[in-house]
Design a protein around this motif. Structure first.
Motif, short mmCIF file in Angstrom:
data_model
loop_
_atom_site.label_atom_id
_atom_site.label_comp_id
_atom_site.label_asym_id
_atom_site.label_seq_id
_atom_site.Cartn_x
_atom_site.Cartn_y
_atom_site.Cartn_z
N ASP A 78 0.81 -1.21 0.00
CA ASP A 78 0.00 0.00 0.00
C ASP A 78 0.84 1.26 0.00
O ASP A 78 0.52 2.23 -0.68
CB ASP A 78 -0.94 0.02 1.21
CG ASP A 78 -2.01 -1.05 1.11
OD1 ASP A 78 -2.40 -1.40 -0.03
OD2 ASP A 78 -2.45 -1.54 2.17
N ASP A 79 1.95 1.26 0.78
CA ASP A 79 2.73 2.50 0.85
C ASP A 79 3.97 2.48 -0.05
O ASP A 79 4.59 3.51 -0.26
CB ASP A 79 3.11 2.83 2.30
CG ASP A 79 4.20 1.94 2.88
OD1 ASP A 79 4.80 1.14 2.14
OD2 ASP A 79 4.44 2.04 4.09
N GLY A 80 4.33 1.33 -0.57
CA GLY A 80 5.46 1.25 -1.50
C GLY A 80 6.81 1.55 -0.89
O GLY A 80 7.79 1.75 -1.61
N GLY A 81 6.88 1.58 0.43
CA GLY A 81 8.14 1.87 1.11
C GLY A 81 9.09 0.69 1.06
O GLY A 81 8.79 -0.37 0.49
N PRO A 82 10.24 0.86 1.67
CA PRO A 82 11.23 -0.23 1.68
C PRO A 82 10.72 -1.41 2.51
O PRO A 82 9.88 -1.24 3.40
CB PRO A 82 12.47 0.41 2.32
CG PRO A 82 11.93 1.54 3.14
CD PRO A 82 10.70 2.03 2.41
N PRO A 83 11.23 -2.59 2.24
CA PRO A 83 10.79 -3.75 3.03
C PRO A 83 11.26 -3.65 4.47
O PRO A 83 12.23 -2.97 4.79
CB PRO A 83 11.46 -4.93 2.32
CG PRO A 83 12.62 -4.35 1.60
CD PRO A 83 12.23 -2.94 1.25
N ARG A 84 10.53 -4.32 5.34
CA ARG A 84 10.88 -4.44 6.75
C ARG A 84 11.37 -5.87 6.93
O ARG A 84 10.82 -6.81 6.36
CB ARG A 84 9.62 -4.17 7.59
CG ARG A 84 9.79 -4.25 9.05
CD ARG A 84 8.47 -3.89 9.78
NE ARG A 84 7.32 -4.63 9.31
CZ ARG A 84 6.97 -5.85 9.73
NH1 ARG A 84 7.70 -6.48 10.63
NH2 ARG A 84 5.89 -6.46 9.26
N PHE A 85 12.41 -6.07 7.72
CA PHE A 85 12.99 -7.40 7.90
C PHE A 85 12.85 -7.86 9.34
O PHE A 85 12.99 -7.06 10.27
CB PHE A 85 14.49 -7.39 7.53
CG PHE A 85 14.73 -7.11 6.08
CD1 PHE A 85 14.69 -8.13 5.15
CD2 PHE A 85 15.01 -5.82 5.65
CE1 PHE A 85 14.93 -7.89 3.81
CE2 PHE A 85 15.24 -5.57 4.30
CZ PHE A 85 15.20 -6.60 3.38
N THR A 86 12.58 -9.14 9.51
CA THR A 86 12.60 -9.77 10.83
C THR A 86 13.52 -11.00 10.74
O THR A 86 13.63 -11.62 9.68
CB THR A 86 11.20 -10.20 11.29
OG1 THR A 86 10.63 -11.10 10.34
CG2 THR A 86 10.29 -9.00 11.49
N VAL A 87 14.16 -11.32 11.86
CA VAL A 87 15.04 -12.48 11.89
C VAL A 87 14.19 -13.73 11.97
O VAL A 87 13.33 -13.86 12.85
CB VAL A 87 16.02 -12.40 13.09
CG1 VAL A 87 16.81 -13.69 13.22
CG2 VAL A 87 16.95 -11.21 12.93
N ALA A 88 14.41 -14.65 11.02
CA ALA A 88 13.66 -15.91 10.98
C ALA A 88 14.45 -17.05 11.62
O ALA A 88 13.87 -17.99 12.15
CB ALA A 88 13.31 -16.25 9.54
N ASP A 89 15.77 -16.97 11.55
CA ASP A 89 16.62 -18.02 12.11
C ASP A 89 18.02 -17.46 12.29
O ASP A 89 18.47 -16.63 11.50
CB ASP A 89 16.67 -19.24 11.19
CG ASP A 89 17.47 -20.38 11.79
OD1 ASP A 89 16.95 -21.03 12.72
OD2 ASP A 89 18.59 -20.65 11.33
#
Length: 100
Positions: A78-89
Motif C-alpha cells: 500500500d505505501d510502496g516503502g522499503p521492506p521491513r525485515f525480521t530475523v527468521a533463524d
C-alpha cells in the motif's frame, strides 16, 4: 553471515560472496546447504567447506565460528516503502578451533 576469526576480528559476508564460486544458482545452492531445515547444514563436510571458504574470504585467517542469520522480508504494497525485515533463524556454526 558474520564470521569471527582467531585474531578476534569479525567480517560480514553475503550469501553471494560465500557462494561466488558456484557455477549456477548461488542463492539456491546456499539455501540448500544452510537453510534452517536443511539436513546438510550440520554435516561435517558442509562445515569443513564453509570453514575453508570463509578462511579464503578472510585472507587466510583461521575462522572460529560463523553466524548465519536468515531474515524474512515484509513488503507493504500500500505505501510502496522499503521492506521491513525480521530475523527468521540464527545459527551459530562453530569450527572447533581458537576461541568462540
Amino acid at each position: 553471515m558474520t564470521v569471527v576469526y582467531a585474531d578476534g576480528d569479525t567480517s560480514t559476508f553475503t550469501h553471494l560472496q560465500v557462494m561466488a564460486q558456484a557455477k549456477s544458482s548461488p542463492t539456491r545452492v546456499f539455501s540448500t546447504a544452510f537453510r534452517p531445515d536443511s539436513p546438510r547444514r550440520d554435516l561435517p563436510e558442509t562445515v569443513a567447506w564453509l570453514k575453508e571458504r570463509v578462511s579464503d574470504l578472510g585472507g587466510g585467517r583461521e575462522p572460529v565460528s560463523a553466524v548465519i542469520t536468515w531474515r524474512t522480508a515484509h513488503y507493504d504494497l500500500d505505501d510502496g516503502g522499503p521492506p521491513r525485515f525480521t530475523v527468521a533463524d540464527r545459527t551459530v556454526v562453530p569450527f572447533g578451533s581458537g576461541r568462540e
